[in-house]
Design a protein around this motif. Structure first.
Motif, PDB file in Angstrom:
ATOM      1  N   ALA A  80       0.824  -1.206   0.000  1.00 36.43           N
ATOM      2  CA  ALA A  80       0.000   0.000   0.000  1.00 36.43           C
ATOM      3  C   ALA A  80       0.863   1.263   0.000  1.00 36.43           C
ATOM      4  CB  ALA A  80      -0.938  -0.010   1.209  1.00 36.43           C
ATOM      5  N   GLU A  81       1.928   1.251   0.755  1.00 38.23           N
ATOM      6  CA  GLU A  81       2.811   2.425   0.801  1.00 38.23           C
ATOM      7  C   GLU A  81       3.458   2.686  -0.563  1.00 38.23           C
ATOM      8  OE1 GLU A  81       5.503   1.603   3.970  1.00 38.23           O
ATOM      9  OE2 GLU A  81       3.998   1.909   5.549  1.00 38.23           O
ATOM     10  N   ALA A  82       3.848   1.625  -1.260  1.00 40.92           N
ATOM     11  CA  ALA A  82       4.436   1.796  -2.596  1.00 40.92           C
ATOM     12  C   ALA A  82       3.410   2.380  -3.562  1.00 40.92           C
ATOM     13  CB  ALA A  82       4.963   0.452  -3.112  1.00 40.92           C
ATOM     14  N   TRP A  83       2.184   1.896  -3.482  1.00 40.94           N
ATOM     15  CA  TRP A  83       1.120   2.427  -4.344  1.00 40.94           C
ATOM     16  C   TRP A  83       0.823   3.891  -4.012  1.00 40.94           C
ATOM     17  CZ3 TRP A  83      -2.685  -2.298  -3.727  1.00 40.94           C
ATOM     18  CH2 TRP A  83      -2.218  -3.351  -4.503  1.00 40.94           C
ATOM     19  N   ILE A  84       0.759   4.208  -2.730  1.00 41.01           N
ATOM     20  CA  ILE A  84       0.475   5.592  -2.319  1.00 41.01           C
ATOM     21  C   ILE A  84       1.566   6.532  -2.812  1.00 41.01           C
ATOM     22  CG2 ILE A  84       0.285   7.125  -0.312  1.00 41.01           C
ATOM     23  CD1 ILE A  84      -0.978   4.641   1.168  1.00 41.01           C
ATOM     24  N   GLU A  85       2.806   6.110  -2.690  1.00 39.79           N
ATOM     25  CA  GLU A  85       3.927   6.925  -3.163  1.00 39.79           C
ATOM     26  C   GLU A  85       3.833   7.154  -4.671  1.00 39.79           C
ATOM     27  OE1 GLU A  85       7.434   8.983  -3.849  1.00 39.79           O
ATOM     28  OE2 GLU A  85       6.289   8.715  -1.977  1.00 39.79           O
ATOM     29  N   HIS A  86       3.527   6.107  -5.407  1.00 42.98           N
ATOM     30  CA  HIS A  86       3.439   6.265  -6.857  1.00 42.98           C
ATOM     31  C   HIS A  86       2.232   7.122  -7.238  1.00 42.98           C
ATOM     32  CE1 HIS A  86       4.379   5.443 -10.972  1.00 42.98           C
ATOM     33  NE2 HIS A  86       3.230   4.837 -11.216  1.00 42.98           N
ATOM     34  N   TYR A  87       1.136   6.959  -6.527  1.00 45.31           N
ATOM     35  CA  TYR A  87      -0.054   7.770  -6.791  1.00 45.31           C
ATOM     36  C   TYR A  87       0.236   9.251  -6.551  1.00 45.31           C
ATOM     37  CZ  TYR A  87      -4.748   9.708  -6.192  1.00 45.31           C
ATOM     38  OH  TYR A  87      -5.882  10.495  -6.285  1.00 45.31           O
ATOM     39  N   ALA A  88       0.979   9.536  -5.504  1.00 52.76           N
ATOM     40  CA  ALA A  88       1.242  10.934  -5.132  1.00 52.76           C
ATOM     41  C   ALA A  88       2.372  11.556  -5.944  1.00 52.76           C
ATOM     42  CB  ALA A  88       1.569  11.020  -3.645  1.00 52.76           C
ATOM     43  N   ASN A  89       3.404  10.767  -6.229  1.00 51.10           N
ATOM     44  CA  ASN A  89       4.623  11.356  -6.803  1.00 51.10           C
ATOM     45  C   ASN A  89       5.125  10.679  -8.072  1.00 51.10           C
ATOM     46  OD1 ASN A  89       4.936  13.224  -4.573  1.00 51.10           O
ATOM     47  ND2 ASN A  89       5.535  11.436  -3.337  1.00 51.10           N
ATOM     48  N   GLY A  90       4.500   9.591  -8.468  1.00 51.82           N
ATOM     49  CA  GLY A  90       4.984   8.863  -9.635  1.00 51.82           C
ATOM     50  C   GLY A  90       4.711   9.592 -10.932  1.00 51.82           C
ATOM     51  N   ASP A  91       5.461   9.218 -11.948  1.00 49.67           N
ATOM     52  CA  ASP A  91       5.340   9.859 -13.251  1.00 49.67           C
ATOM     53  C   ASP A  91       4.448   9.041 -14.175  1.00 49.67           C
ATOM     54  OD1 ASP A  91       7.061  11.960 -12.602  1.00 49.67           O
ATOM     55  OD2 ASP A  91       8.823  10.749 -13.115  1.00 49.67           O
ATOM     56  N   ARG A  92       3.682   9.759 -14.974  1.00 47.22           N
ATOM     57  CA  ARG A  92       3.027   9.154 -16.120  1.00 47.22           C
ATOM     58  C   ARG A  92       4.037   9.069 -17.258  1.00 47.22           C
ATOM     59  NH1 ARG A  92      -0.627  12.762 -13.798  1.00 47.22           N
ATOM     60  NH2 ARG A  92      -2.734  11.935 -13.438  1.00 47.22           N
ATOM     61  N   LEU A  93       3.739   8.224 -18.237  1.00 45.95           N
ATOM     62  CA  LEU A  93       4.537   8.227 -19.454  1.00 45.95           C
ATOM     63  C   LEU A  93       4.351   9.581 -20.129  1.00 45.95           C
ATOM     64  CD1 LEU A  93       6.261   5.890 -20.584  1.00 45.95           C
ATOM     65  CD2 LEU A  93       4.415   5.405 -22.189  1.00 45.95           C
ATOM     66  N   ASN A  94       5.443  10.217 -20.514  1.00 43.99           N
ATOM     67  CA  ASN A  94       5.314  11.569 -21.063  1.00 43.99           C
ATOM     68  C   ASN A  94       4.737  11.536 -22.484  1.00 43.99           C
ATOM     69  OD1 ASN A  94       7.543  11.557 -23.102  1.00 43.99           O
ATOM     70  ND2 ASN A  94       8.833  11.278 -21.287  1.00 43.99           N
ATOM     71  N   GLU A  95       4.258  12.683 -22.894  1.00 48.34           N
ATOM     72  CA  GLU A  95       3.550  12.790 -24.167  1.00 48.34           C
ATOM     73  C   GLU A  95       4.435  12.403 -25.350  1.00 48.34           C
ATOM     74  OE1 GLU A  95       0.316  13.064 -26.337  1.00 48.34           O
ATOM     75  OE2 GLU A  95       0.235  13.684 -24.241  1.00 48.34           O
ATOM     76  N   ILE A  96       5.700  12.772 -25.287  1.00 52.67           N
ATOM     77  CA  ILE A  96       6.618  12.438 -26.376  1.00 52.67           C
ATOM     78  C   ILE A  96       6.783  10.929 -26.495  1.00 52.67           C
ATOM     79  CG2 ILE A  96       9.014  12.606 -27.163  1.00 52.67           C
ATOM     80  CD1 ILE A  96       9.097  15.418 -25.934  1.00 52.67           C
ATOM     81  N   SER A  97       6.922  10.252 -25.360  1.00 51.65           N
ATOM     82  CA  SER A  97       7.081   8.791 -25.369  1.00 51.65           C
ATOM     83  C   SER A  97       5.833   8.104 -25.900  1.00 51.65           C
ATOM     84  CB  SER A  97       7.400   8.290 -23.964  1.00 51.65           C
ATOM     85  OG  SER A  97       8.651   8.779 -23.521  1.00 51.65           O
ATOM     86  N   ILE A  98       4.664   8.569 -25.451  1.00 49.16           N
ATOM     87  CA  ILE A  98       3.413   7.974 -25.923  1.00 49.16           C
ATOM     88  C   ILE A  98       3.282   8.170 -27.426  1.00 49.16           C
ATOM     89  CG2 ILE A  98       0.897   8.113 -25.817  1.00 49.16           C
ATOM     90  CD1 ILE A  98       1.187   8.902 -22.860  1.00 49.16           C
ATOM     91  N   HIS A  99       3.540   9.378 -27.879  1.00 50.86           N
ATOM     92  CA  HIS A  99       3.430   9.670 -29.309  1.00 50.86           C
ATOM     93  C   HIS A  99       4.382   8.787 -30.119  1.00 50.86           C
ATOM     94  CE1 HIS A  99       2.357  12.134 -32.771  1.00 50.86           C
ATOM     95  NE2 HIS A  99       3.640  12.227 -33.069  1.00 50.86           N
ATOM     96  N   SER A 100       5.593   8.590 -29.604  1.00 44.98           N
ATOM     97  CA  SER A 100       6.568   7.737 -30.291  1.00 44.98           C
ATOM     98  C   SER A 100       6.090   6.290 -30.354  1.00 44.98           C
ATOM     99  CB  SER A 100       7.918   7.817 -29.591  1.00 44.98           C
ATOM    100  OG  SER A 100       8.827   6.880 -30.138  1.00 44.98           O
ATOM    101  N   LEU A 101       5.557   5.768 -29.251  1.00 49.51           N
ATOM    102  CA  LEU A 101       5.083   4.385 -29.213  1.00 49.51           C
ATOM    103  C   LEU A 101       3.899   4.185 -30.151  1.00 49.51           C
ATOM    104  CD1 LEU A 101       5.472   3.886 -25.390  1.00 49.51           C
ATOM    105  CD2 LEU A 101       6.491   2.368 -27.101  1.00 49.51           C
ATOM    106  N   VAL A 102       2.986   5.147 -30.157  1.00 51.66           N
ATOM    107  CA  VAL A 102       1.838   5.055 -31.064  1.00 51.66           C
ATOM    108  C   VAL A 102       2.310   5.078 -32.511  1.00 51.66           C
ATOM    109  CG1 VAL A 102      -0.229   6.246 -31.888  1.00 51.66           C
ATOM    110  CG2 VAL A 102       0.182   6.022 -29.421  1.00 51.66           C
TER     111      VAL A 102
END
Length: 353
Positions: free
Chosen positions: A311-333
């Motif tokens: 739960a602590e790992a999930w809370i940390e990622h929810y609060a401070n984790g990064d989403r995949l950035n727009e450039i990376s998503i666009h490249s993968l698509v």
């Protein structure tokens, strides 16, 4: 209607959202000159959902008729050639590919995920089938290595579901926000003890973040009972979204802040829709995705035994984790659309493109 008929072969019409997402992606990428004929476990559902021709994948007569009336045969994506779950499955797919090649159809292995292949005779059958294809694309480096070893020309590109169009989910925005999606599936490593640990961790995470939990089965036969178990523990702050259309499942993640996922395509869909992702890997393809996208997560077999730690790992990622950035998503698509080029390459052999 196109003038070329193509038989599409995969694990379609079997209630698995990941395989349905691959079918939807394939139909989206097919050239307009092609009329698809889908081999399906539920032909009527396939016809109704996608507006295409479909026939029973287990009827030898109907499959034979579909092949005789077509010019192209496409293995339509995913982990079709693997013997981890059953050695009969790759024999079915390789047998149909071999039959199509004997009948003179243009044959395409599209967006394949090859392996594990533990049995030597299955490896030999797979090698023969791939070497007879007119065009081959794979979605990961592990699959590519098989083809390198077999001296089969191929193209490597990200999974085509990155480029799948999404559809809105009616009523989603009426659900309290913020929302977190959870996808768990049955597996030998998801023991009752580990499921209980995860359920406790989800409850602790929900209480700490005041989020609403969306439980998202990808295959009802393997995921729904688990979702129901978790929902029973969190009846007021969770809901089960058992959707049939893979485009809607992808659209659901557009309204979600974070996804906790086991299934390969749950993580791809979530990441593509700008969710934070936390992975629980049960399979090498998920582990490879974790490495490729630099996702936080655990191998299910190494899951911590303390719900607080999870739960602590999930809370940390929810609060401070990064989403995949727009450039990376666009490249993968963009790179996933290379699989469309493989289809066009196959059609060029028939002189229609």
């Amino acid at each position: 209607m196109g003038q070329i008929r193509a038989v599409l072969c995969g694990y379609y019409g079997k209630g698995n959202a990941g395989d349905e997402a691959l079918l939807a992606s394939l139909l989206q990428m097919l050239p307009p000159e092609v009329t698809p004929v889908v081999l399906s476990g539920d032909p009527q559902a396939t016809r109704d959902r996608y507006g295409v021709q479909a026939t029973n994948r287990m009827s030898a007569i109907r499959v034979w008729q579909a092949l005789r009336r077509s010019q192209v045969f496409i293995w339509g994506g995913g982990s079709l050639i693997q013997d981890a779950t059953s050695f009969t499955s790759p024999l079915y797919y390789a047998g149909l590919m071999g039959l199509a090649q004997q009948l003179g159809l243009t044959t395409i292995a599209w967006a394949q995920g090859i392996g594990p292949l533990e049995r030597s005779f299955v490896r030999q059958i797979a090698r023969h089938a791939f070497r007879g294809c007119d065009a081959v694309s794979v979605r990961d480096a592990r699959s590519a290595q098989f083809l390198v070893d077999w001296q089969v020309p191929f193209t490597l590109a990200p999974d085509p579901v990155w480029a799948l169009d999404s559809k809105p989910v009616e009523g989603l925005w009426d659900i309290p926000a913020p929302r977190v999606a959870v996808n768990l599936r049955s597996h030998r490593h998801l023991t009752p003890e580990r499921l209980e640990i995860l359920t406790q961790a989800i409850a602790q995470f929900q209480k700490a973040t005041d989020t609403f939990i969306l439980l998202v089965p990808f295959q009802a036969s393997q995921d729904l009972a688990i979702a129901q178990t978790i929902h029973a523990r969190l009846p007021e702050v969770s809901s089960i979204y058992n959707l049939d259309d893979p485009r809607q499942i992808k659209g659901l993640f557009r309204g979600v802040e974070m996804a906790i996922g086991m299934r390969f395509h749950s993580l791809i869909m979530a990441a593509a829709e700008h969710c934070r992702c936390f992975a629980l890997s049960y399979d090498p393809k998920v582990s490879q995705l974790i490495a490729d996208l630099n996702l936080p997560g655990w191998e299910l077999s190494d899951l911590p035994t303390d719900p607080n730690t999870i739960a602590e790992a999930w809370i940390e990622h929810y609060a401070n984790g990064d989403r995949l950035n727009e450039i990376s998503i666009h490249s993968l698509v963009d790179r996933s659309l290379i699989h469309r080029q493989i289809l066009c390459k196959g059609m060029e052999k028939l002189g229609i493109l």
